[in-house]
Every structure is written in C-alpha cells, then in structure tokens.
Design a protein around this motif. Sequence first.
Motif, PDB file in Angstrom:
ATOM      1  N   TRP A 128       5.320 -17.601 -10.039  1.00 48.84           N
ATOM      2  CA  TRP A 128       5.726 -18.963  -9.692  1.00 48.84           C
ATOM      3  C   TRP A 128       7.234 -19.057  -9.527  1.00 48.84           C
ATOM      4  CZ3 TRP A 128       4.857 -23.112  -7.328  1.00 48.84           C
ATOM      5  CH2 TRP A 128       5.509 -24.300  -7.607  1.00 48.84           C
ATOM      6  N   SER A 129       8.004 -18.381 -10.392  1.00 49.60           N
ATOM      7  CA  SER A 129       9.466 -18.420 -10.272  1.00 49.60           C
ATOM      8  C   SER A 129       9.909 -17.768  -8.968  1.00 49.60           C
ATOM      9  CB  SER A 129      10.135 -17.730 -11.466  1.00 49.60           C
ATOM     10  OG  SER A 129       9.903 -16.331 -11.456  1.00 49.60           O
ATOM     11  N   GLN A 130       9.208 -16.707  -8.560  1.00 48.62           N
ATOM     12  CA  GLN A 130       9.535 -16.061  -7.274  1.00 48.62           C
ATOM     13  C   GLN A 130       9.186 -16.986  -6.110  1.00 48.62           C
ATOM     14  OE1 GLN A 130       8.724 -11.648  -6.959  1.00 48.62           O
ATOM     15  NE2 GLN A 130       7.461 -12.167  -8.724  1.00 48.62           N
ATOM     16  N   PHE A 131       8.042 -17.672  -6.220  1.00 45.80           N
ATOM     17  CA  PHE A 131       7.638 -18.593  -5.156  1.00 45.80           C
ATOM     18  C   PHE A 131       8.696 -19.680  -4.973  1.00 45.80           C
ATOM     19  CE2 PHE A 131       5.603 -22.281  -3.345  1.00 45.80           C
ATOM     20  CZ  PHE A 131       4.741 -21.754  -2.392  1.00 45.80           C
ATOM     21  N   LYS A 132       9.149 -20.271  -6.074  1.00 47.67           N
ATOM     22  CA  LYS A 132      10.161 -21.326  -5.996  1.00 47.67           C
ATOM     23  C   LYS A 132      11.451 -20.801  -5.386  1.00 47.67           C
ATOM     24  CE  LYS A 132       9.980 -22.522 -10.334  1.00 47.67           C
ATOM     25  NZ  LYS A 132      10.313 -23.236 -11.585  1.00 47.67           N
ATOM     26  N   ASP A 146       7.144  -5.360  -3.031  1.00 48.17           N
ATOM     27  CA  ASP A 146       6.033  -4.443  -2.894  1.00 48.17           C
ATOM     28  C   ASP A 146       4.945  -5.137  -2.075  1.00 48.17           C
ATOM     29  OD1 ASP A 146       4.798  -6.221  -4.541  1.00 48.17           O
ATOM     30  OD2 ASP A 146       4.304  -4.806  -6.122  1.00 48.17           O
ATOM     31  N   THR A 147       3.810  -4.471  -1.885  1.00 45.06           N
ATOM     32  CA  THR A 147       2.800  -4.990  -0.965  1.00 45.06           C
ATOM     33  C   THR A 147       2.159  -6.283  -1.449  1.00 45.06           C
ATOM     34  OG1 THR A 147       1.198  -3.523  -2.019  1.00 45.06           O
ATOM     35  CG2 THR A 147       2.250  -2.747   0.002  1.00 45.06           C
ATOM     36  N   GLN A 148       2.202  -6.571  -2.760  1.00 43.49           N
ATOM     37  CA  GLN A 148       1.618  -7.806  -3.249  1.00 43.49           C
ATOM     38  C   GLN A 148       2.636  -8.937  -3.251  1.00 43.49           C
ATOM     39  OE1 GLN A 148      -0.504  -7.427  -6.925  1.00 43.49           O
ATOM     40  NE2 GLN A 148      -1.454  -5.498  -6.347  1.00 43.49           N
ATOM     41  N   ALA A 149       3.831  -8.668  -3.759  1.00 35.99           N
ATOM     42  CA  ALA A 149       4.848  -9.719  -3.865  1.00 35.99           C
ATOM     43  C   ALA A 149       5.248 -10.244  -2.501  1.00 35.99           C
ATOM     44  CB  ALA A 149       6.069  -9.181  -4.616  1.00 35.99           C
ATOM     45  N   ILE A 150       5.140  -9.412  -1.479  1.00 42.80           N
ATOM     46  CA  ILE A 150       5.614  -9.819  -0.161  1.00 42.80           C
ATOM     47  C   ILE A 150       4.781 -10.978   0.399  1.00 42.80           C
ATOM     48  CG2 ILE A 150       4.196  -8.246   1.231  1.00 42.80           C
ATOM     49  CD1 ILE A 150       6.687  -7.728   2.926  1.00 42.80           C
ATOM     50  N   ILE A 151       3.501 -11.060   0.054  1.00 43.51           N
ATOM     51  CA  ILE A 151       2.658 -12.144   0.549  1.00 43.51           C
ATOM     52  C   ILE A 151       3.125 -13.479  -0.026  1.00 43.51           C
ATOM     53  CG2 ILE A 151       0.322 -13.034   0.688  1.00 43.51           C
ATOM     54  CD1 ILE A 151       0.768 -10.464   2.253  1.00 43.51           C
ATOM     55  N   VAL A 152       3.367 -13.509  -1.330  1.00 43.20           N
ATOM     56  CA  VAL A 152       3.862 -14.726  -1.980  1.00 43.20           C
ATOM     57  C   VAL A 152       5.206 -15.132  -1.396  1.00 43.20           C
ATOM     58  CG1 VAL A 152       4.624 -15.734  -4.168  1.00 43.20           C
ATOM     59  CG2 VAL A 152       2.626 -14.243  -4.117  1.00 43.20           C
TER      60      VAL A 152
END
Length: 350
Positions: free
Chosen positions: A155-159, A287-293
């Motif tokens: 959530w902190s990365q999304f914000k 990485d491949t997961q964080a990039i989508i968010v």
Amino acid sequence: MFIDTHKPQIELEIYLPLDQLRLADESLFPSQSDDLKQVNFSALQDYMQTHVSITTQNSQPLTAQKVDDFAIHEFDNVLFMVMKMQFIKPDNFDTSGFSLHYNAILHRVVTHKIYVSYRNDMHEVLKASQDIATIGLIRYQRETLFIEPEKITAWSQFKLMFVNGMSHIAAGIDHLLFLLCLILPAPLVSANKRWQSVAPVRQCVMSVAKIVTFFTLGHSLTLALTTLGYISFPAKPIEILVAASILVSALNAIRPIFSQSAMWIAFIFGLIHGQAFAIEMSHMGFDTQAIIVALVAFNLGIETVQLLIVICVVPVLAMLARTYFYSAIRITLSVLAMAAASYWIIERSV
C-alpha cells in the motif's frame, strides 16, 4: 538508487547520469576532453563521500568506506556511472529507521531526481516474494529520505507511485500543452476548413470525452507494454515526437486538420506520450510482481490530474467560445504552443 541492508554494512548502488554529473562538477572530468567516460575516479570518490551520508535515528553519522566499485553503462543512449557505496553499521544500530541524505548532482542541477528502491531482504519485510520496493524520491529541496524498512508495504508503494504519477503529469508541461491544444477547438464546429460556429454543450462535452478517453487508451497501452518489457524505443526520438505532437495539435487548433478524427489522432499521439511516461517508470527498480502495482498506481495518478485539469478547463473554454474574442485567445495560445514545440524539437534533436 538501490539500498541493501541485509549485509554487515548498508550498501548503496547509485546510478549517476554522466552528462548531469559534468554539469554539477566539471572538475570530475578532464578539462579538454568531451568524452564523458574520462572520469577522475579519485575525485569522484571524494565528491560522493561529501554529498552522500547516512545517519541513525539519533543523528549519528555512519562511516563511509572507500568507494572502489565503479562501472559505466549506457541506458537509452545515456551514459551512467554505476557505483557502490558502503556504510558501516555501528554496534547499536537500530534497523527500524535511518536517514539517507543525498544531494549529488542536485546541488547544481535542480531538475535531477533519484528514485530510491529497497531490495534483497524484502522477503522478510513484505512477507511476500517481492525483492525490490520503490520507497521514495529524492529531489531538489527534498534531499533527505527517512527509511523505515518495517513500514514498507504494498500500500505504501501504491501511494508513492500514485503521487509520482500525479507529479509527473503536473510537471509535464509538454504533455499538458498537447492536451490543451487538442481540446481548444472542442467547443467549435468546423466548416469550409475553418473553425466557425459554436458547438452545442452536449456535443462539446462528448467531443472532449472522446478525445481524453482515446488519449488515455493510447498512452496506457504503450506505458504498460514498455514498462512490462514487451516493446522498447530510444528515449530521444520519443521526446522529439512528443514535441511534434504539440506542433500538429496546435496547427489543428488554428485551422481544422483532423476535426472529424480528433479521437483517433489523440489515440495515435497517446501511444507516443505513453512511451514518454514509460521513460519515467524505467528509472525505478521493480521485480515482476511489484511492477504491476507500480504501473497501475502511476497511471492512475496521471489520469487523476489529467481529469481534474479537463474538468476545470473545458467549462472555461465553452464559455469563452461564446464570446467574440475566443478566436484571438485560441490562435494566440496555439501560436505560443507552436513556438514552444519548435524549440523543444530543436533542443531535443541536438
């Protein structure tokens, strides 16, 4: 910049664009050489130890070890000095938080900015299979970042990425200028290759909605494909094409060139602008997961600002279009946009 804290020391992996580094301190390069690869490594060591520091929560500075890991790499036709700095952790080091102060290049080049990403021990921090998390942005007058590994969440990365998307489009004068030129003639109806009568309000709203929607579809498509690694284009031609899109849309605002197909032109130019947005995303580590968010949040930030601007500007344009001086306003703004676009084309072509 990447931060590793799982080792006995805190390690920073820093990417320095050599063209901006030279603007910040010419003494780091031979005075008679135009070759950016001719860096004075000894002077660069001293420079970085002066401009990069880490302190504990109690304001205790960490000792920086000698910098001896340098490499020059090229990304998107830009040369970067990739280097590692290590800071020794004291025995009483509190891993729950520390401050990173960084003003290399920033002390002279105020447009420079650095995305800070945390990696390697994210398995423990996020309780997930993410190895990299973008945690902050260092820029002019915001040169200190307080890092709290235990508070790094999805959530902190999304914000963070949502705010970065908003900031990017709000500061992207060329993107906003293109959008303005596209919607300038929206309150009008073309006839005999001229913008003449005023369009009904419903028609004006529908026209703007189609233009903005197709522009959004275009730039979202290429932003996603480029960020996910499916397509790639050099940065310089894209920036030139962005400026050219402003020139074409400004010409259309003066005399109708594509009045009946404005939404498709918005889509085509949106594909180009999406590439430019992706350049910003490429400066971050995922990485491949964080990039989508990050991709979703960044794009939503862009769309939020874009929508707010359209909501504020379109009613004003619709009211002005019903006055006798709207023609002068429209042409003046278009000419100014053409001048700016021409300047950017020349500047980015050099």
